[in-house]
Design a protein around this motif. Structure first.
Motif, PDB file in Angstrom:
ATOM      1  N   LYS A   2       0.849  -1.195   0.000  1.00  0.00           N
ATOM      2  CA  LYS A   2       0.000   0.000   0.000  1.00  0.00           C
ATOM      3  C   LYS A   2       0.887   1.249   0.000  1.00  0.00           C
ATOM      4  O   LYS A   2       1.991   1.248   0.562  1.00  0.00           O
ATOM      5  N   PRO A   3       0.417   2.345  -0.623  1.00  0.00           N
ATOM      6  CA  PRO A   3       1.282   3.523  -0.788  1.00  0.00           C
ATOM      7  C   PRO A   3       1.561   4.313   0.492  1.00  0.00           C
ATOM      8  O   PRO A   3       2.486   5.124   0.524  1.00  0.00           O
ATOM      9  N   GLU A  97      -8.653  15.754  -3.708  1.00  0.00           N
ATOM     10  CA  GLU A  97      -7.444  16.031  -4.497  1.00  0.00           C
ATOM     11  C   GLU A  97      -6.225  15.369  -3.845  1.00  0.00           C
ATOM     12  O   GLU A  97      -5.337  14.849  -4.543  1.00  0.00           O
ATOM     13  N   TRP A  98      -6.189  15.385  -2.537  1.00  0.00           N
ATOM     14  CA  TRP A  98      -5.070  14.780  -1.802  1.00  0.00           C
ATOM     15  C   TRP A  98      -5.037  13.268  -2.021  1.00  0.00           C
ATOM     16  O   TRP A  98      -3.973  12.669  -2.169  1.00  0.00           O
ATOM     17  N   GLN A  99      -6.203  12.658  -2.068  1.00  0.00           N
ATOM     18  CA  GLN A  99      -6.276  11.213  -2.285  1.00  0.00           C
ATOM     19  C   GLN A  99      -5.627  10.822  -3.615  1.00  0.00           C
ATOM     20  O   GLN A  99      -4.930   9.802  -3.704  1.00  0.00           O
ATOM     21  N   GLU A 100      -5.848  11.626  -4.633  1.00  0.00           N
ATOM     22  CA  GLU A 100      -5.259  11.333  -5.944  1.00  0.00           C
ATOM     23  C   GLU A 100      -3.730  11.357  -5.867  1.00  0.00           C
ATOM     24  O   GLU A 100      -3.049  10.520  -6.476  1.00  0.00           O
ATOM     25  N   PRO A 107       6.117   4.151  -2.429  1.00  0.00           N
ATOM     26  CA  PRO A 107       6.621   3.907  -1.062  1.00  0.00           C
ATOM     27  C   PRO A 107       8.101   3.559  -1.018  1.00  0.00           C
ATOM     28  O   PRO A 107       8.710   3.620   0.050  1.00  0.00           O
ATOM     29  N   ALA A 108       8.699   3.213  -2.155  1.00  0.00           N
ATOM     30  CA  ALA A 108      10.134   2.939  -2.167  1.00  0.00           C
ATOM     31  C   ALA A 108      10.940   4.221  -2.055  1.00  0.00           C
ATOM     32  O   ALA A 108      12.084   4.218  -1.581  1.00  0.00           O
ATOM     33  N   GLY A 109      10.320   5.334  -2.476  1.00  0.00           N
ATOM     34  CA  GLY A 109      11.039   6.600  -2.406  1.00  0.00           C
ATOM     35  C   GLY A 109      10.627   7.475  -1.247  1.00  0.00           C
ATOM     36  O   GLY A 109      11.451   8.187  -0.666  1.00  0.00           O
ATOM     37  N   VAL A 110       9.342   7.445  -0.898  1.00  0.00           N
ATOM     38  CA  VAL A 110       8.851   8.240   0.222  1.00  0.00           C
ATOM     39  C   VAL A 110       7.847   7.403   1.009  1.00  0.00           C
ATOM     40  O   VAL A 110       6.875   6.893   0.461  1.00  0.00           O
ATOM     41  N   ASP A 111       8.121   7.226   2.266  1.00  0.00           N
ATOM     42  CA  ASP A 111       7.291   6.407   3.160  1.00  0.00           C
ATOM     43  C   ASP A 111       6.418   7.347   3.987  1.00  0.00           C
ATOM     44  O   ASP A 111       6.925   8.110   4.818  1.00  0.00           O
ATOM     45  N   VAL A 112       5.122   7.305   3.762  1.00  0.00           N
ATOM     46  CA  VAL A 112       4.196   8.249   4.386  1.00  0.00           C
ATOM     47  C   VAL A 112       3.413   7.581   5.510  1.00  0.00           C
ATOM     48  O   VAL A 112       2.871   6.482   5.345  1.00  0.00           O
ATOM     49  N   LEU A 113       3.361   8.275   6.640  1.00  0.00           N
ATOM     50  CA  LEU A 113       2.563   7.859   7.801  1.00  0.00           C
ATOM     51  C   LEU A 113       1.574   8.972   8.112  1.00  0.00           C
ATOM     52  O   LEU A 113       1.954  10.145   8.209  1.00  0.00           O
ATOM     53  N   ILE A 114       0.299   8.626   8.246  1.00  0.00           N
ATOM     54  CA  ILE A 114      -0.749   9.587   8.597  1.00  0.00           C
ATOM     55  C   ILE A 114      -1.454   9.079   9.847  1.00  0.00           C
ATOM     56  O   ILE A 114      -1.878   7.923   9.905  1.00  0.00           O
ATOM     57  N   TRP A 128     -12.151   5.552   2.042  1.00  0.00           N
ATOM     58  CA  TRP A 128     -11.106   5.461   1.022  1.00  0.00           C
ATOM     59  C   TRP A 128      -9.740   5.258   1.680  1.00  0.00           C
ATOM     60  O   TRP A 128      -8.941   4.429   1.243  1.00  0.00           O
ATOM     61  N   PHE A 129      -9.471   6.008   2.735  1.00  0.00           N
ATOM     62  CA  PHE A 129      -8.193   5.883   3.432  1.00  0.00           C
ATOM     63  C   PHE A 129      -8.035   4.493   4.041  1.00  0.00           C
ATOM     64  O   PHE A 129      -6.956   3.900   3.993  1.00  0.00           O
ATOM     65  N   ALA A 130      -9.100   3.978   4.617  1.00  0.00           N
ATOM     66  CA  ALA A 130      -9.039   2.649   5.223  1.00  0.00           C
ATOM     67  C   ALA A 130      -8.766   1.566   4.184  1.00  0.00           C
ATOM     68  O   ALA A 130      -8.042   0.597   4.438  1.00  0.00           O
ATOM     69  N   LYS A 131      -9.333   1.742   2.972  1.00  0.00           N
ATOM     70  CA  LYS A 131      -9.190   0.729   1.920  1.00  0.00           C
ATOM     71  C   LYS A 131      -7.837   0.791   1.223  1.00  0.00           C
ATOM     72  O   LYS A 131      -7.301  -0.244   0.808  1.00  0.00           O
ATOM     73  N   ASN A 132      -7.273   1.976   1.080  1.00  0.00           N
ATOM     74  CA  ASN A 132      -6.097   2.160   0.232  1.00  0.00           C
ATOM     75  C   ASN A 132      -4.796   2.350   1.000  1.00  0.00           C
ATOM     76  O   ASN A 132      -3.818   2.845   0.442  1.00  0.00           O
ATOM     77  N   SER A 133      -4.765   1.956   2.261  1.00  0.00           N
ATOM     78  CA  SER A 133      -3.567   2.164   3.071  1.00  0.00           C
ATOM     79  C   SER A 133      -3.253   0.924   3.889  1.00  0.00           C
ATOM     80  O   SER A 133      -4.062  -0.006   3.979  1.00  0.00           O
ATOM     81  N   ASP A 134      -2.080   0.942   4.487  1.00  0.00           N
ATOM     82  CA  ASP A 134      -1.759  -0.022   5.543  1.00  0.00           C
ATOM     83  C   ASP A 134      -2.446   0.527   6.790  1.00  0.00           C
ATOM     84  O   ASP A 134      -1.935   1.428   7.454  1.00  0.00           O
ATOM     85  N   TYR A 135      -3.613  -0.012   7.101  1.00  0.00           N
ATOM     86  CA  TYR A 135      -4.605   0.644   7.959  1.00  0.00           C
ATOM     87  C   TYR A 135      -4.674   0.028   9.348  1.00  0.00           C
ATOM     88  O   TYR A 135      -4.717  -1.192   9.502  1.00  0.00           O
TER      89      TYR A 135
END
Length: 363
Positions: A2-3, A97-100, A107-114, A128-135
């Protein structure tokens, strides 16, 4: 893969604590401080949402000076909540817009944690966030069962064990506060040392202060110990720091209210007080029997004795109840009400009102 990683919940302490642990793990091999960046995602209006997302966008697009993978943590996001800012159409447009952008992250170049708290799980943006992330969704609560599970997990991490009585005692002493349960557990584990060991109820009682009644605890304890001299001394210490007596009256009434309910249950034979407090089975049976009379209580309330921690009731509230008859407890409650009326009539002489109350009830 997941991204990005998304951690959320309703308890800010639990979410931030988990976020810190994940961020530390993600950055443990990065020697370059420019490869790790933390951005505050808390926003009070749409303009602040836009500012936070712009900072995040800039951070994810700026690579490390030394070619390392970059880790970016957007923390304390609060615009997924059911709030004016969260519901605003402008905020929803910014998030879309942020979701896009998030979906295109490598994730190999930038590892994002929210990390986000609180959250409205009904919103399509959240889904959407729950489905498209390491949640991870961190459940929260104040029930004893939830806190016992939380304490069990924490004790494994700290390499200590709690006796059942110790767990109950800790939860009772901190008033069911999540943050205090975990912080006091860490303090107790530190006391035991690096080798760990078992935390007993005796150790908890010795080392954990009573947080449930704050600054009023000594005066309340002294009063219900039926010790007039101690009560008068405690009142002097209280008024050396405080000017207002109404919070103290409120605490006395709240404790007495619980004692009245316990006294009725004990007199009727529904529950009995043993050396280690009340039995869980009879207490739960009484709760089922009288639930219809209390209605629904989602949080602890001294108007409903069955919402309280059983250890706290059996070890703190009940012992004085066993020494007092129901009529005495009712007389106390009437005296508290009269003292409150006196405080309204004599606002500049509050210490003497409380002193007279103690003498009337305890002499």
């Amino acid at each position: 893969m997941k991204p990005f990683t998304f951690i959320c919940g309703d308890d800010d302490f639990l979410v931030t604590r988990e976020g810190q642990a994940v961020f530390a793990e993600k950055t443990k091999d990065l020697a370059d401080d420019f490869s790790k960046e933390t951005i505050d995602g808390a926003a009070q209006n749409m303009g602040e949402v836009e500012s936070a997302l712009n900072q995040f966008r800039s951070a994810t697009q700026t690579m490390s000076m030394f070619g390392d993978k970059k880790v970016v943590w957007l923390k304390d996001v609060n615009f997924f909540a059911d709030s004016v800012t969260g519901r605003a159409e402008g905020t929803k447009k910014l998030v879309t817009e942020w979701q896009e952008e998030l979906a295109r992250l490598d994730p190999a170049g930038v590892d994002v944690l929210i990390t986000a708290h609180p959250v409205d799980r009904r919103r399509k943006e959240f889904k959407w966030f729950a489905k498209n992330s390491d949640y991870t969704d961190l459940k929260s609560g104040t029930s004893d069962d939830f806190l016992l599970d939380l304490l069990s997990a924490e004790s494994q991490r700290l390499k200590v064990s709690f006796t059942h009585g110790a767990s109950q005692a800790l939860i009772g002493l901190v008033g069911g506060n999540t943050r205090l349960v975990l912080e006091e557990a860490r303090k107790l584990a530190t006391y035991l040392g690096s080798e760990g060991g078992e935390i007993t109820d005796e150790l908890v009682i010795q080392m954990v202060p009573h947080f449930g009644e704050g600054d009023f605890f000594e005066a309340v304890e002294a009063f219900f110990a039926l010790d007039l001299n101690w009560t008068l001394d405690a009142l002097r210490r209280y008024f050396f720091i405080h000017k207002e007596a109404r919070p103290l009256i409120s605490n006395l009434q709240g404790r007495n209210r619980l004692m009245i309910q316990l006294r009725v249950l004990m007199d009727s034979g529904e529950i009995s007080l043993g050396p280690r407090g009340f039995g869980k089975g009879p207490f739960e049976a009484a709760a089922r029997k009288y639930q219809q009379h209390f209605g629904t209580f989602d949080a602890k309330s001294n108007f409903n004795v069955f919402t309280q921690n059983l250890w706290y009731l059996g070890n703190k509230v009940a012992p004085p109840s066993a020494k007092l008859k129901l009529k005495q407890l009712v007389d106390f409650q009437i005296a508290f009400t009269r003292a409150f009326e006196d405080l309204m009539r004599k606002p500049t002489d509050q210490q003497s009102v409380m002193r007279d109350l103690a003498i009337t009830c305890l002499s």
